[in-house]
Design a protein around this motif. Sequence first.
Motif, PDB file in Angstrom:
ATOM      1  N   ARG A  54      34.896  28.620  50.616  1.00  0.00           N
ATOM      2  CA  ARG A  54      34.515  29.707  51.516  1.00  0.00           C
ATOM      3  C   ARG A  54      35.677  30.677  51.666  1.00  0.00           C
ATOM      4  O   ARG A  54      36.841  30.299  51.540  1.00  0.00           O
ATOM      5  CB  ARG A  54      34.097  29.168  52.881  1.00  0.00           C
ATOM      6  N   ASP A  55      35.318  31.916  51.956  1.00  0.00           N
ATOM      7  CA  ASP A  55      36.292  32.958  52.234  1.00  0.00           C
ATOM      8  C   ASP A  55      35.907  33.558  53.581  1.00  0.00           C
ATOM      9  O   ASP A  55      34.963  34.365  53.656  1.00  0.00           O
ATOM     10  CB  ASP A  55      36.285  34.012  51.127  1.00  0.00           C
ATOM     11  N   ASN A  56      36.580  33.147  54.625  1.00  0.00           N
ATOM     12  CA  ASN A  56      36.222  33.613  55.966  1.00  0.00           C
ATOM     13  C   ASN A  56      36.498  35.101  56.155  1.00  0.00           C
ATOM     14  O   ASN A  56      35.891  35.738  57.010  1.00  0.00           O
ATOM     15  CB  ASN A  56      36.953  32.794  57.025  1.00  0.00           C
ATOM     16  N   ALA A  57      37.396  35.654  55.366  1.00  0.00           N
ATOM     17  CA  ALA A  57      37.664  37.090  55.452  1.00  0.00           C
ATOM     18  C   ALA A  57      36.506  37.905  54.868  1.00  0.00           C
ATOM     19  O   ALA A  57      36.291  39.053  55.268  1.00  0.00           O
ATOM     20  CB  ALA A  57      38.952  37.431  54.722  1.00  0.00           C
ATOM     21  N   LYS A  58      35.786  37.293  53.938  1.00  0.00           N
ATOM     22  CA  LYS A  58      34.655  37.992  53.297  1.00  0.00           C
ATOM     23  C   LYS A  58      33.311  37.493  53.811  1.00  0.00           C
ATOM     24  O   LYS A  58      32.266  37.933  53.314  1.00  0.00           O
ATOM     25  CB  LYS A  58      34.725  37.814  51.785  1.00  0.00           C
ATOM     26  N   ASN A  59      33.328  36.563  54.764  1.00  0.00           N
ATOM     27  CA  ASN A  59      32.076  36.000  55.295  1.00  0.00           C
ATOM     28  C   ASN A  59      31.179  35.480  54.177  1.00  0.00           C
ATOM     29  O   ASN A  59      29.957  35.729  54.168  1.00  0.00           O
ATOM     30  CB  ASN A  59      31.316  37.046  56.124  1.00  0.00           C
ATOM     31  N   THR A  60      31.766  34.758  53.260  1.00  0.00           N
ATOM     32  CA  THR A  60      31.031  34.313  52.082  1.00  0.00           C
ATOM     33  C   THR A  60      31.371  32.858  51.764  1.00  0.00           C
ATOM     34  O   THR A  60      32.528  32.438  51.883  1.00  0.00           O
ATOM     35  CB  THR A  60      31.362  35.196  50.869  1.00  0.00           C
ATOM     36  N   VAL A  61      30.354  32.120  51.361  1.00  0.00           N
ATOM     37  CA  VAL A  61      30.532  30.766  50.860  1.00  0.00           C
ATOM     38  C   VAL A  61      30.045  30.722  49.419  1.00  0.00           C
ATOM     39  O   VAL A  61      29.102  31.434  49.060  1.00  0.00           O
ATOM     40  CB  VAL A  61      29.795  29.732  51.751  1.00  0.00           C
ATOM     41  N   TYR A  62      30.714  29.899  48.619  1.00  0.00           N
ATOM     42  CA  TYR A  62      30.421  29.832  47.191  1.00  0.00           C
ATOM     43  C   TYR A  62      30.068  28.408  46.783  1.00  0.00           C
ATOM     44  O   TYR A  62      30.460  27.439  47.425  1.00  0.00           O
ATOM     45  CB  TYR A  62      31.654  30.278  46.383  1.00  0.00           C
ATOM     46  N   LEU A  63      29.350  28.318  45.671  1.00  0.00           N
ATOM     47  CA  LEU A  63      29.114  27.028  45.040  1.00  0.00           C
ATOM     48  C   LEU A  63      29.314  27.204  43.543  1.00  0.00           C
ATOM     49  O   LEU A  63      28.492  27.853  42.881  1.00  0.00           O
ATOM     50  CB  LEU A  63      27.712  26.494  45.331  1.00  0.00           C
ATOM     51  N   GLN A  64      30.414  26.682  43.040  1.00  0.00           N
ATOM     52  CA  GLN A  64      30.671  26.687  41.607  1.00  0.00           C
ATOM     53  C   GLN A  64      30.009  25.457  41.005  1.00  0.00           C
ATOM     54  O   GLN A  64      30.326  24.331  41.392  1.00  0.00           O
ATOM     55  CB  GLN A  64      32.176  26.662  41.342  1.00  0.00           C
ATOM     56  N   MET A  65      29.109  25.683  40.073  1.00  0.00           N
ATOM     57  CA  MET A  65      28.342  24.594  39.467  1.00  0.00           C
ATOM     58  C   MET A  65      28.696  24.508  37.993  1.00  0.00           C
ATOM     59  O   MET A  65      28.447  25.468  37.239  1.00  0.00           O
ATOM     60  CB  MET A  65      26.845  24.836  39.656  1.00  0.00           C
ATOM     61  N   ASN A  66      29.270  23.395  37.586  1.00  0.00           N
ATOM     62  CA  ASN A  66      29.668  23.166  36.203  1.00  0.00           C
ATOM     63  C   ASN A  66      28.889  22.006  35.611  1.00  0.00           C
ATOM     64  O   ASN A  66      28.296  21.205  36.341  1.00  0.00           O
ATOM     65  CB  ASN A  66      31.169  22.869  36.146  1.00  0.00           C
ATOM     66  N   SER A  67      28.909  21.914  34.307  1.00  0.00           N
ATOM     67  CA  SER A  67      28.229  20.819  33.591  1.00  0.00           C
ATOM     68  C   SER A  67      26.810  20.633  34.109  1.00  0.00           C
ATOM     69  O   SER A  67      26.385  19.512  34.415  1.00  0.00           O
ATOM     70  CB  SER A  67      29.026  19.515  33.743  1.00  0.00           C
ATOM     71  N   LEU A  68      26.083  21.717  34.177  1.00  0.00           N
ATOM     72  CA  LEU A  68      24.753  21.670  34.764  1.00  0.00           C
ATOM     73  C   LEU A  68      23.797  20.836  33.924  1.00  0.00           C
ATOM     74  O   LEU A  68      23.879  20.808  32.683  1.00  0.00           O
ATOM     75  CB  LEU A  68      24.213  23.084  34.939  1.00  0.00           C
TER      76      LEU A  68
END
Length: 120
Positions: A71-85
Motif C-alpha cells: 500500500r501507498d498511503n500517500a497515494k491512497n492506493t493498495v496493490y496486489l502483485q500477482m506472479n506465477s499465475l
Amino acid sequence: VQLVESGGGLVQPGGSLRLSCAASGFTFRRYDMSWYRQPPGKERELVAEITSGGGYIVYADSVKGRFIISRDNAKNTVYLQMNSLKPEDTAVYYCHADERLSPDYSIDYWGKGTLVTVSS
C-alpha cells in the motif's frame, strides 16, 4: 466513498499482473486493506490483507510466495502483485477497506471488482 480496482485482464499461466485499488472519500491510512476474489461458481475468499500502517500482512495459503500486497498511503492506493499465475487464480478480484472501531463494530467498503482470467 469509492474503491476503484484496475489492472485485471487475460494472462497466460505463469504470467504476472498487478492490480491497483484507488481509494477516495475516506481516511485511507486508518483502514486495513484487503484483496478478496470470487472464482466462477464459488464463494468470495480472502486473498491478502495489509494493516493500516503496513506492519502486518496475511496471505491465503493458495497464494503465498506468489502474490504480494502493498500500500501507498500517500497515494491512497493498495496493490496486489500477482506472479506465477495459475488457471485456478481466475476470479473477480475485489478491494476491501475495513476500520475496526471496536470488537463488535467496524466500517467497511467494497470495490466493484476487476476480472482476472488465467488461460492459454
